[in-house]
Scaffold this active site. Sequence first.
Site, PDB file in Angstrom:
ATOM      1  N   ASP A 118       0.828  -1.208   0.000  1.00 48.29           N
ATOM      2  CA  ASP A 118       0.000   0.000   0.000  1.00 48.29           C
ATOM      3  C   ASP A 118       0.863   1.259   0.000  1.00 48.29           C
ATOM      4  O   ASP A 118       2.067   1.204   0.226  1.00 48.29           O
ATOM      5  CB  ASP A 118      -0.943   0.002   1.219  1.00 48.29           C
ATOM      6  CG  ASP A 118      -0.248  -0.424   2.513  1.00 48.29           C
ATOM      7  OD1 ASP A 118       0.998  -0.382   2.562  1.00 48.29           O
ATOM      8  OD2 ASP A 118      -0.942  -0.794   3.474  1.00 48.29           O
ATOM      9  N   ASP A 143      -7.544  -2.746  14.704  1.00 51.12           N
ATOM     10  CA  ASP A 143      -8.941  -3.068  14.362  1.00 51.12           C
ATOM     11  C   ASP A 143      -9.023  -4.260  13.410  1.00 51.12           C
ATOM     12  O   ASP A 143     -10.080  -4.535  12.840  1.00 51.12           O
ATOM     13  CB  ASP A 143      -9.624  -1.844  13.739  1.00 51.12           C
ATOM     14  CG  ASP A 143      -8.887  -1.339  12.499  1.00 51.12           C
ATOM     15  OD1 ASP A 143      -7.875  -1.964  12.094  1.00 51.12           O
ATOM     16  OD2 ASP A 143      -9.320  -0.319  11.930  1.00 51.12           O
ATOM     17  N   HIS A 200      -7.278  -4.606  10.503  1.00 54.73           N
ATOM     18  CA  HIS A 200      -7.072  -4.360   9.069  1.00 54.73           C
ATOM     19  C   HIS A 200      -5.747  -4.963   8.595  1.00 54.73           C
ATOM     20  O   HIS A 200      -4.807  -5.112   9.369  1.00 54.73           O
ATOM     21  CB  HIS A 200      -7.192  -2.864   8.722  1.00 54.73           C
ATOM     22  CG  HIS A 200      -6.064  -1.976   9.136  1.00 54.73           C
ATOM     23  ND1 HIS A 200      -6.182  -1.004  10.105  1.00 54.73           N
ATOM     24  CD2 HIS A 200      -4.796  -1.876   8.688  1.00 54.73           C
ATOM     25  CE1 HIS A 200      -5.042  -0.353  10.229  1.00 54.73           C
ATOM     26  NE2 HIS A 200      -4.177  -0.860   9.393  1.00 54.73           N
ATOM     27  N   GLU A 209      -9.549  -1.499   5.493  1.00 58.90           N
ATOM     28  CA  GLU A 209     -10.197  -1.160   6.758  1.00 58.90           C
ATOM     29  C   GLU A 209     -11.413  -2.067   6.992  1.00 58.90           C
ATOM     30  O   GLU A 209     -11.889  -2.714   6.061  1.00 58.90           O
ATOM     31  CB  GLU A 209     -10.653   0.310   6.721  1.00 58.90           C
ATOM     32  CG  GLU A 209      -9.521   1.323   6.519  1.00 58.90           C
ATOM     33  CD  GLU A 209      -8.703   1.586   7.783  1.00 58.90           C
ATOM     34  OE1 GLU A 209      -8.559   0.662   8.616  1.00 58.90           O
ATOM     35  OE2 GLU A 209      -8.206   2.715   7.933  1.00 58.90           O
TER      36      GLU A 209
HETATM   37  C1  GLP Z   1      -0.626   0.398   8.625  1.00 58.26           C
HETATM   38  C2  GLP Z   1      -0.193  -0.449   7.425  1.00 58.26           C
HETATM   39  C3  GLP Z   1      -0.428  -1.916   7.725  1.00 58.26           C
HETATM   40  C4  GLP Z   1       0.225  -2.291   9.036  1.00 58.26           C
HETATM   41  C5  GLP Z   1      -0.352  -1.480  10.162  1.00 58.26           C
HETATM   42  C6  GLP Z   1       0.256  -1.810  11.525  1.00 58.26           C
HETATM   43  O1  GLP Z   1      -1.991   0.510   8.667  1.00 58.26           O
HETATM   44  N1  GLP Z   1      -0.883  -0.084   6.225  1.00 58.26           N
HETATM   45  O2  GLP Z   1       0.093  -2.695   6.651  1.00 58.26           O
HETATM   46  O3  GLP Z   1      -0.003  -3.652   9.284  1.00 58.26           O
HETATM   47  O4  GLP Z   1      -0.129  -0.110   9.872  1.00 58.26           O
HETATM   48  O5  GLP Z   1       1.480  -1.163  11.667  1.00 58.26           O
HETATM   49  P1  GLP Z   1       2.469  -1.407  12.886  1.00 58.26           P
HETATM   50  O6  GLP Z   1       3.286  -2.613  12.499  1.00 58.26           O
HETATM   51  O7  GLP Z   1       3.298  -0.176  12.926  1.00 58.26           O
HETATM   52  O8  GLP Z   1       1.664  -1.648  14.100  1.00 58.26           O
END
Ligand code: GLP
Length: 281
Positions: free
Chosen positions: A67, A137, A139, A144
Amino acid sequence: MEVLIVPDAAAAGARGARIIAALLRDTPAAVLGLATGETQRPLYVELVRRVHAHELRLAAATTFNLDEFVGVAADHPGSFRRAMRQQLFELVDVDPTRVHFPAAASVDEVPEVCARYEAAIEAAGGIDLQLLGIGEDGHIGFNEPTSSLSSRTRLKTLTQRTIDGARAVFSPGEPPRHVVTMGIATILSARRCLLLATGARKARAVAAMVEGPLTAMVPASALQLHARATVIVDEAAAAQLALAAYYRDVERCKPAWQRRADGDDEQAAAVPSALPAPSEP
Ligand code: GLP
């Protein structure tokens, strides 16, 4: 779904990197789906270490990131392209022409970017291994809650919670509301999914993903449909798993061929070669 429980975030990164290294050992030109986020940092540190120790080569690999924020320049501190460059690409032998992001300069460009991204993944032969993190949440990527379980790469509008989570890297500005993300069906098309989750704040989402109902309200629960999904969690993130003892049993009882495919034979193989050769009888 395979659930591997490890002591902490560093161990989760090392374990994930071992699986990726085993894939690249067997398939040097593998197509990797990559993810950003704090959770992945230890994994990238370990991949870099392995490349520098000449245990791993990424030169023939192709990468597709999950993404990217819409309208964010590649050198912006909040851009995932910059995070990936800093944490991995600039530190290893990856071929920049084989690195892909779903980057759109504006929302108007998004449909074209998405179509090209899906076509590029297909042209590369599909993704061999998709690395994932998970949001609090539930995702995955930027899918989302309520994302279609059959979605492909497309425009998404972020929830307020995700926007607030991204605030620090965009400060003093506002994080964008729009992103482009691989869809849930795009993720499920990968031949293997590898999700990492660490820390107590992920425990609820992890339990919902692994043991809850399949629902668009927890996009990660779609991994229940995948024939080869591995989830690596640390003790804190595993805290709400009802069947944790069972997952540990499954791991203990793995046959040798399964261990080899994931590089688990690495340590066992390294020890004898460090010992002096047996003397002739
Ligand atoms: C963002 C990214 C996700 C990732 C999430 C959690 O939303 N788009 O791909 O899994 O953050 O990030 P973190 O590893 O910093 O908790």
